[in-house]
Design a protein around this motif. Structure first.
Motif, PDB file in Angstrom:
ATOM      1  N   GLN A  81       1.059  -1.070   0.322  1.00  0.00           N
ATOM      2  CA  GLN A  81       0.035   0.213   0.379  1.00  0.00           C
ATOM      3  C   GLN A  81       0.819   0.897  -0.255  1.00  0.00           C
ATOM      4  O   GLN A  81       2.545   1.719   0.272  1.00  0.00           O
ATOM      5  N   MET A  82       1.041   2.255  -1.054  1.00  0.00           N
ATOM      6  CA  MET A  82       1.374   3.622  -1.226  1.00  0.00           C
ATOM      7  C   MET A  82       0.557   4.061  -1.158  1.00  0.00           C
ATOM      8  O   MET A  82      -0.048   4.716  -1.751  1.00  0.00           O
ATOM      9  N   ASN A  83       0.798   5.576  -0.408  1.00  0.00           N
ATOM     10  CA  ASN A  83       0.146   6.406   0.092  1.00  0.00           C
ATOM     11  C   ASN A  83       1.177   7.795   0.058  1.00  0.00           C
ATOM     12  O   ASN A  83       2.245   7.633  -0.389  1.00  0.00           O
ATOM     13  N   SER A  84       0.601   9.152   0.311  1.00  0.00           N
ATOM     14  CA  SER A  84       0.814  10.299  -0.104  1.00  0.00           C
ATOM     15  C   SER A  84       2.721  10.074  -0.580  1.00  0.00           C
ATOM     16  O   SER A  84       3.566  10.184  -0.956  1.00  0.00           O
ATOM     17  N   LEU A  85       2.190   9.334  -2.499  1.00  0.00           N
ATOM     18  CA  LEU A  85       2.890   9.313  -3.383  1.00  0.00           C
ATOM     19  C   LEU A  85       3.879  10.308  -3.820  1.00  0.00           C
ATOM     20  O   LEU A  85       2.502  11.468  -3.792  1.00  0.00           O
ATOM     21  N   LYS A  86       4.874  10.375  -4.803  1.00  0.00           N
ATOM     22  CA  LYS A  86       5.509  11.403  -4.736  1.00  0.00           C
ATOM     23  C   LYS A  86       6.320  11.416  -5.771  1.00  0.00           C
ATOM     24  O   LYS A  86       6.268  10.065  -6.127  1.00  0.00           O
ATOM     25  N   PRO A  87       6.452  12.159  -6.513  1.00  0.00           N
ATOM     26  CA  PRO A  87       7.415  12.426  -8.031  1.00  0.00           C
ATOM     27  C   PRO A  87       8.513  11.285  -7.610  1.00  0.00           C
ATOM     28  O   PRO A  87       8.600  10.231  -8.534  1.00  0.00           O
ATOM     29  N   GLU A  88       9.104  10.729  -7.089  1.00  0.00           N
ATOM     30  CA  GLU A  88      10.206   9.865  -6.746  1.00  0.00           C
ATOM     31  C   GLU A  88      10.510   9.006  -7.112  1.00  0.00           C
ATOM     32  O   GLU A  88      10.814   8.378  -6.505  1.00  0.00           O
ATOM     33  N   ASP A  89       8.785   8.219  -6.453  1.00  0.00           N
ATOM     34  CA  ASP A  89       8.578   6.997  -6.129  1.00  0.00           C
ATOM     35  C   ASP A  89       7.978   6.848  -7.647  1.00  0.00           C
ATOM     36  O   ASP A  89       8.379   5.424  -7.468  1.00  0.00           O
TER      37      ASP A  89
END
Length: 114
Positions: A81-89
């Motif tokens: 589960q991936m939350n608060s995703l950022k461009p660097e992800d």
């Protein structure tokens, strides 16, 4: 040989969420660890999160507090589960059993737009 199939990747805006799934072709009970790794363009593959059969968790510093690894032993599936995703992800995310010399899926692309 166990087969791993990832799903759930896609394009999401920064701040959004995605849930990756990794379905194994056989019981995951016999494996010592399961995890997620990622590889961004031009970079080496890196650990994102791991979970051992004993319940030990390990996360990369860059995802702590935002990503959660879990498993469903009945469905033989591992989740991220991936939350608060950022461009660097942004990267290709790979499912893994038993570490670097273990078993790998084909990967699923995650793209986070700013």
């Amino acid at each position: 040989q166990v087969q791993l199939v990832e799903s759930g990747g896609g394009l999401v805006q920064a701040g959004g969420s995605l849930r990756l799934s990794c379905a194994a072709s056989e019981s995951i009970f016999r494996f010592n660890s399961m995890g997620w790794y990622r590889q961004a363009p031009g970079k080496q593959r890196e650990l994102v999160a791991t979970l051992t059969t004993g319940g030990s968790l390990n996360y990369a510093d860059s995802v702590k507090g935002r990503f959660t690894i879990s498993r469903d032993n009945i469905k033989n599936t591992v989740y991220l589960q991936m939350n608060s995703l950022k461009p660097e992800d942004t990267a290709v995310y790979f499912c893994n059993l038993d570490g670097w010399y273990g078993y790998w899926g084909q990967g699923t692309q995650v793209t986070v737009s700013s």
